[in-house]
Design a protein around this motif. Sequence first.
Motif, PDB file in Angstrom:
ATOM      1  N   SER A   5     -46.987   4.001 -33.453  1.00 34.14           N
ATOM      2  CA  SER A   5     -48.100   4.259 -32.561  1.00 34.14           C
ATOM      3  C   SER A   5     -49.145   5.156 -33.223  1.00 34.14           C
ATOM      4  CB  SER A   5     -47.546   4.897 -31.288  1.00 34.14           C
ATOM      5  OG  SER A   5     -48.515   5.684 -30.684  1.00 34.14           O
ATOM      6  N   THR A   6     -50.378   4.719 -33.217  1.00 32.94           N
ATOM      7  CA  THR A   6     -51.478   5.537 -33.742  1.00 32.94           C
ATOM      8  C   THR A   6     -52.578   5.563 -32.683  1.00 32.94           C
ATOM      9  OG1 THR A   6     -52.808   3.726 -34.671  1.00 32.94           O
ATOM     10  CG2 THR A   6     -51.054   4.602 -36.071  1.00 32.94           C
ATOM     11  N   ASN A   7     -53.575   6.396 -32.905  1.00 33.21           N
ATOM     12  CA  ASN A   7     -54.792   6.326 -32.099  1.00 33.21           C
ATOM     13  C   ASN A   7     -55.435   4.958 -32.288  1.00 33.21           C
ATOM     14  OD1 ASN A   7     -54.326   9.052 -31.863  1.00 33.21           O
ATOM     15  ND2 ASN A   7     -55.794   9.582 -33.500  1.00 33.21           N
ATOM     16  N   THR A   8     -56.338   4.618 -31.385  1.00 35.42           N
ATOM     17  CA  THR A   8     -57.111   3.388 -31.567  1.00 35.42           C
ATOM     18  C   THR A   8     -58.551   3.752 -31.922  1.00 35.42           C
ATOM     19  OG1 THR A   8     -55.748   2.341 -29.905  1.00 35.42           O
ATOM     20  CG2 THR A   8     -57.786   1.218 -30.478  1.00 35.42           C
ATOM     21  N   VAL A   9     -59.076   3.093 -32.920  1.00 36.84           N
ATOM     22  CA  VAL A   9     -60.460   3.318 -33.339  1.00 36.84           C
ATOM     23  C   VAL A   9     -61.220   2.013 -33.155  1.00 36.84           C
ATOM     24  CG1 VAL A   9     -61.907   3.743 -35.376  1.00 36.84           C
ATOM     25  CG2 VAL A   9     -59.935   5.212 -34.913  1.00 36.84           C
ATOM     26  N   LYS A  10     -62.400   2.090 -32.548  1.00 30.63           N
ATOM     27  CA  LYS A  10     -63.168   0.885 -32.259  1.00 30.63           C
ATOM     28  C   LYS A  10     -64.261   0.719 -33.317  1.00 30.63           C
ATOM     29  CE  LYS A  10     -65.149  -1.365 -28.186  1.00 30.63           C
ATOM     30  NZ  LYS A  10     -66.500  -1.596 -28.711  1.00 30.63           N
ATOM     31  N   VAL A  11     -64.143  -0.348 -34.098  1.00 36.53           N
ATOM     32  CA  VAL A  11     -65.140  -0.646 -35.132  1.00 36.53           C
ATOM     33  C   VAL A  11     -65.889  -1.886 -34.660  1.00 36.53           C
ATOM     34  CG1 VAL A  11     -65.513  -1.155 -37.566  1.00 36.53           C
ATOM     35  CG2 VAL A  11     -63.531   0.226 -36.863  1.00 36.53           C
ATOM     36  N   GLY A  12     -67.110  -1.713 -34.138  1.00 34.02           N
ATOM     37  CA  GLY A  12     -67.782  -2.836 -33.485  1.00 34.02           C
ATOM     38  C   GLY A  12     -66.856  -3.340 -32.395  1.00 34.02           C
ATOM     39  N   ASP A  13     -66.533  -4.641 -32.420  1.00 35.63           N
ATOM     40  CA  ASP A  13     -65.617  -5.166 -31.403  1.00 35.63           C
ATOM     41  C   ASP A  13     -64.182  -5.304 -31.914  1.00 35.63           C
ATOM     42  OD1 ASP A  13     -66.230  -7.100 -33.203  1.00 35.63           O
ATOM     43  OD2 ASP A  13     -66.692  -8.667 -31.738  1.00 35.63           O
ATOM     44  N   ILE A  14     -63.903  -4.718 -33.054  1.00 37.55           N
ATOM     45  CA  ILE A  14     -62.540  -4.793 -33.606  1.00 37.55           C
ATOM     46  C   ILE A  14     -61.807  -3.473 -33.335  1.00 37.55           C
ATOM     47  CG2 ILE A  14     -61.181  -5.003 -35.746  1.00 37.55           C
ATOM     48  CD1 ILE A  14     -62.551  -7.617 -35.126  1.00 37.55           C
ATOM     49  N   LEU A  15     -60.620  -3.593 -32.751  1.00 34.11           N
ATOM     50  CA  LEU A  15     -59.823  -2.395 -32.470  1.00 34.11           C
ATOM     51  C   LEU A  15     -58.829  -2.177 -33.599  1.00 34.11           C
ATOM     52  CD1 LEU A  15     -59.378  -3.166 -28.693  1.00 34.11           C
ATOM     53  CD2 LEU A  15     -60.736  -1.304 -29.683  1.00 34.11           C
ATOM     54  N   VAL A  16     -58.861  -0.994 -34.172  1.00 33.98           N
ATOM     55  CA  VAL A  16     -57.997  -0.672 -35.309  1.00 33.98           C
ATOM     56  C   VAL A  16     -56.990   0.386 -34.861  1.00 33.98           C
ATOM     57  CG1 VAL A  16     -57.938   0.303 -37.639  1.00 33.98           C
ATOM     58  CG2 VAL A  16     -59.820  -1.218 -36.969  1.00 33.98           C
ATOM     59  N   GLY A  17     -55.714   0.089 -35.028  1.00 32.25           N
ATOM     60  CA  GLY A  17     -54.666   1.041 -34.633  1.00 32.25           C
ATOM     61  C   GLY A  17     -54.156   0.752 -33.236  1.00 32.25           C
ATOM     62  N   GLY A  18     -53.275   1.628 -32.755  1.00 35.03           N
ATOM     63  CA  GLY A  18     -52.760   1.504 -31.389  1.00 35.03           C
ATOM     64  C   GLY A  18     -52.001   0.214 -31.136  1.00 35.03           C
ATOM     65  N   ALA A 119     -72.788  13.899 -36.628  1.00 35.40           N
ATOM     66  CA  ALA A 119     -73.630  12.726 -36.331  1.00 35.40           C
ATOM     67  C   ALA A 119     -72.764  11.559 -35.860  1.00 35.40           C
ATOM     68  CB  ALA A 119     -74.444  12.334 -37.565  1.00 35.40           C
ATOM     69  N   ALA A 120     -71.600  11.374 -36.512  1.00 32.66           N
ATOM     70  CA  ALA A 120     -70.689  10.297 -36.117  1.00 32.66           C
ATOM     71  C   ALA A 120     -70.203  10.529 -34.691  1.00 32.66           C
ATOM     72  CB  ALA A 120     -69.509  10.223 -37.084  1.00 32.66           C
ATOM     73  N   SER A 121     -69.884  11.779 -34.394  1.00 34.55           N
ATOM     74  CA  SER A 121     -69.402  12.136 -33.064  1.00 34.55           C
ATOM     75  C   SER A 121     -70.491  11.900 -32.015  1.00 34.55           C
ATOM     76  CB  SER A 121     -68.961  13.597 -33.083  1.00 34.55           C
ATOM     77  OG  SER A 121     -68.531  13.994 -31.812  1.00 34.55           O
ATOM     78  N   ASP A 122     -71.699  12.362 -32.294  1.00 39.28           N
ATOM     79  CA  ASP A 122     -72.809  12.199 -31.343  1.00 39.28           C
ATOM     80  C   ASP A 122     -73.122  10.729 -31.078  1.00 39.28           C
ATOM     81  OD1 ASP A 122     -72.998  14.913 -31.252  1.00 39.28           O
ATOM     82  OD2 ASP A 122     -74.765  15.050 -32.575  1.00 39.28           O
ATOM     83  N   ASN A 123     -72.940   9.888 -32.090  1.00 38.47           N
ATOM     84  CA  ASN A 123     -73.313   8.477 -31.955  1.00 38.47           C
ATOM     85  C   ASN A 123     -72.108   7.573 -31.734  1.00 38.47           C
ATOM     86  OD1 ASN A 123     -76.410   8.239 -32.702  1.00 38.47           O
ATOM     87  ND2 ASN A 123     -75.499   9.837 -33.995  1.00 38.47           N
ATOM     88  N   ASP A 124     -70.941   8.172 -31.576  1.00 38.94           N
ATOM     89  CA  ASP A 124     -69.711   7.423 -31.343  1.00 38.94           C
ATOM     90  C   ASP A 124     -69.454   6.374 -32.429  1.00 38.94           C
ATOM     91  OD1 ASP A 124     -67.416   7.152 -29.906  1.00 38.94           O
ATOM     92  OD2 ASP A 124     -68.238   5.649 -28.517  1.00 38.94           O
ATOM     93  N   VAL A 125     -69.692   6.772 -33.662  1.00 39.85           N
ATOM     94  CA  VAL A 125     -69.449   5.877 -34.806  1.00 39.85           C
ATOM     95  C   VAL A 125     -68.167   6.340 -35.509  1.00 39.85           C
ATOM     96  CG1 VAL A 125     -70.310   5.208 -37.095  1.00 39.85           C
ATOM     97  CG2 VAL A 125     -71.876   5.331 -35.155  1.00 39.85           C
ATOM     98  N   PRO A 126     -67.226   5.423 -35.740  1.00 38.26           N
ATOM     99  CA  PRO A 126     -66.000   5.834 -36.428  1.00 38.26           C
ATOM    100  C   PRO A 126     -66.244   6.090 -37.915  1.00 38.26           C
ATOM    101  CG  PRO A 126     -65.962   3.475 -36.004  1.00 38.26           C
ATOM    102  CD  PRO A 126     -67.211   4.001 -35.366  1.00 38.26           C
ATOM    103  N   LEU A 127     -65.400   6.926 -38.479  1.00 42.44           N
ATOM    104  CA  LEU A 127     -65.435   7.193 -39.922  1.00 42.44           C
ATOM    105  C   LEU A 127     -64.150   6.687 -40.557  1.00 42.44           C
ATOM    106  CD1 LEU A 127     -66.597  10.952 -40.094  1.00 42.44           C
ATOM    107  CD2 LEU A 127     -68.019   8.896 -40.374  1.00 42.44           C
ATOM    108  N   ARG A 128     -64.254   6.291 -41.813  1.00 39.12           N
ATOM    109  CA  ARG A 128     -63.021   6.214 -42.603  1.00 39.12           C
ATOM    110  C   ARG A 128     -63.097   7.287 -43.673  1.00 39.12           C
ATOM    111  NH1 ARG A 128     -60.914   3.708 -47.477  1.00 39.12           N
ATOM    112  NH2 ARG A 128     -62.478   2.048 -47.526  1.00 39.12           N
ATOM    113  N   VAL A 129     -62.014   7.986 -43.834  1.00 37.89           N
ATOM    114  CA  VAL A 129     -61.935   9.032 -44.824  1.00 37.89           C
ATOM    115  C   VAL A 129     -60.897   8.583 -45.833  1.00 37.89           C
ATOM    116  CG1 VAL A 129     -61.196  11.394 -45.168  1.00 37.89           C
ATOM    117  CG2 VAL A 129     -62.702  10.828 -43.265  1.00 37.89           C
ATOM    118  N   GLY A 130     -61.319   8.495 -47.078  1.00 39.13           N
ATOM    119  CA  GLY A 130     -60.438   7.850 -48.044  1.00 39.13           C
ATOM    120  C   GLY A 130     -60.012   8.748 -49.175  1.00 39.13           C
ATOM    121  N   VAL A 131     -58.705   8.830 -49.374  1.00 36.27           N
ATOM    122  CA  VAL A 131     -58.178   9.501 -50.554  1.00 36.27           C
ATOM    123  C   VAL A 131     -57.916   8.446 -51.622  1.00 36.27           C
ATOM    124  CG1 VAL A 131     -56.193  10.742 -51.485  1.00 36.27           C
ATOM    125  CG2 VAL A 131     -57.109  11.342 -49.236  1.00 36.27           C
ATOM    126  N   ASN A 132     -58.388   8.719 -52.832  1.00 38.93           N
ATOM    127  CA  ASN A 132     -58.185   7.803 -53.940  1.00 38.93           C
ATOM    128  C   ASN A 132     -57.388   8.540 -55.013  1.00 38.93           C
ATOM    129  OD1 ASN A 132     -58.469   6.419 -56.352  1.00 38.93           O
ATOM    130  ND2 ASN A 132     -60.489   5.616 -55.816  1.00 38.93           N
TER     131      ASN A 132
END
Lengths: 348, 348
Positions: A5-18, A119-132
């Motif tokens: 179980s993870t949180n759900t993140v909404k990317v456009g109309d695609i739900l990621v997680g959960g 800005a992401a929070s104010d505009n309800d835009v999800p982020l991906r944070v990537g470790v390489n």
Amino acid sequence: MENMSTNTVKVGDILVGGGFPVSVQTMWKTPLTPEKKSFLSEIKNLKGLGCDIIRFSVPDTDSAVYLGAIAKESPIPIVADIHFDYRIALECIKLGIQKIRINPGNIGALWKVEEVIKAASDNDVPLRVGVNGGSLPTALRDMEDRAAAMILAAEMEMEPLERLGFKNVVFSLKSSDIKATVEANTVFSEKYDYPLHLGVTEAGPMIPGVVKSTIVLQNLLKRGIGDTIRVSLSDTPASEVITGIEILKASGIKKDGVSIVSCPRCGRASFDTHSFTKKIESVLYRKKKSLSVAVMGCIVNGPGEARHADLGITGSGDTVVIFKKGKIIHKTTTDMAEKIFVEELEKL
Amino acid sequence: MENMSTNTVKVGDILVGGGFPVSVQTMWKTPLTPEKKSFLSEIKNLKGLGCDIIRFSVPDTDSAVYLGAIAKESPIPIVADIHFDYRIALECIKLGIQKIRINPGNIGALWKVEEVIKAASDNDVPLRVGVNGGSLPTALRDMEDRAAAMILAAEMEMEPLERLGFKNVVFSLKSSDIKATVEANTVFSEKYDYPLHLGVTEAGPMIPGVVKSTIVLQNLLKRGIGDTIRVSLSDTPASEVITGIEILKASGIKKDGVSIVSCPRCGRASFDTHSFTKKIESVLYRKKKSLSVAVMGCIVNGPGEARHADLGITGSGDTVVIFKKGKIIHKTTTDMAEKIFVEELEKL
């Protein structure tokens, strides 16, 4: 196989997680230009193959503007990949691009990262944070335990997100090392509720890339770890999407879609399976129904060996035979074969 | 990772089983002809890539004669693949071909199978006996447990071998079904001492083929099951060999050879990694030393991200940069890049 179980993140109309279906991503391989139309047409094509989300590198403000225009009309959500300049991330958020990927490690000062998060929070835009694994913070570079170093790097990136209470985030922990990538994602999924974007960095040319990605992704996916995947190949986005889908199918995650069996050709073969499968591949991946299709090299063994297939084809000389569940339904010529085969496929 | 102890079978100068290194096989894709020279030249090429054993389909006596001539001069052992006609198997044994693969299920009457076994025994030629999940004996075809059906089929084929005391045999249990193939080989390896030839039948076009083969083979190999492998692809023998080697490397079985990391290209990339990796691929696979080589798309991140690589290349515009462990050692032009890169590679 239960999805952790993870949180759900909404990317456009695609739900990621959960527990939502694992989505398939790819990345555009050439610079952005104002030629919106050709981008949209290729994105539509990739969606047809099964691509759910597509990422673009956005190195400057012009590219952001071009991508903003594409994102407004794209049939699938767009991710802007930002390095070095936080202002481009802010611009992309303003332009309505559906998701932003940042590498906090190269954005610089913490206040810049925080600006992007706000800005992401104010505009309800999800982020991906990537470790390489290849570009860890200097302090972690020489740690012997590569997976532990990746987790620490992810936790450093998590700090401002948690402090600002921003939960709309997908994490990724990628490396070119198979063991480190599996281990880092396993540990992360046990400790945190963020959805995971899976991938292997610098996976290499087609064959080593598909082999490494398959091993890493199926190992994690079959244990319910991973919410969205991207296979990185030094090859086309279409190949990345097809590989992603095949990994989901082979891991038992994705049940629909056409399963292609084809024989490898041998000295007995008289039907050119290579070129026929190549020709119909995109038609097959477009088909969403669960079907098996057989492309067999020889008329002697073909229909019998592939009698479980919903539709099959083989031939000898200029004669081509199309069969259903081992029973021959058409005898035709090489010229006509593709057309009749596709017609029969559409009927299924 | 310990190799389950099996008998050892000698195929030409390659030892299969008994803990000897897992060998890589492929199969020739076109009919045999008297043009010995072109066959030998391509076999040499495949050996260079890492191919240990090569199989040919032998559908008639003429083909047997052509293959006999090739087998005498081939730099790697040859396997004759026989279906339907036991006399061709006898002919191949007489001609000194290094190994015979038969499918007893289509050889017909038991006495014919016994003739082949006796001739193999008299001439000290190993056999491979192959069960194919797609062409099981009629009585087993409808068994729900596909793996159990494959084991039963193998045991039926084992009967005359055991009765005649012939131990010089490699078994294979292949199917296009991932789970059935893994299960059948696992059970077989626990019950019997025969070396195992691993593979997936009708694996499909390049991408699904590599994905399925990777899952099946690495699952078995990492548990010490499997003594020789062949990846079946509707693609070239060279691709089959490269996939086999990459699976051995990714499973931790094979430690030597070049590991290629290359970035997938993105909008930031200015060096054409696709075409460069394609160009140098065969040079890289020929290198037997354990090395890592990086082909990176951008000069900004490339040398840093690939600083662990023994040799790397990237570029921008017409400038190409070659680096060693992250340190730039050459700045050159696209025209000269390949030559200088290969020279540096040979020096390592």
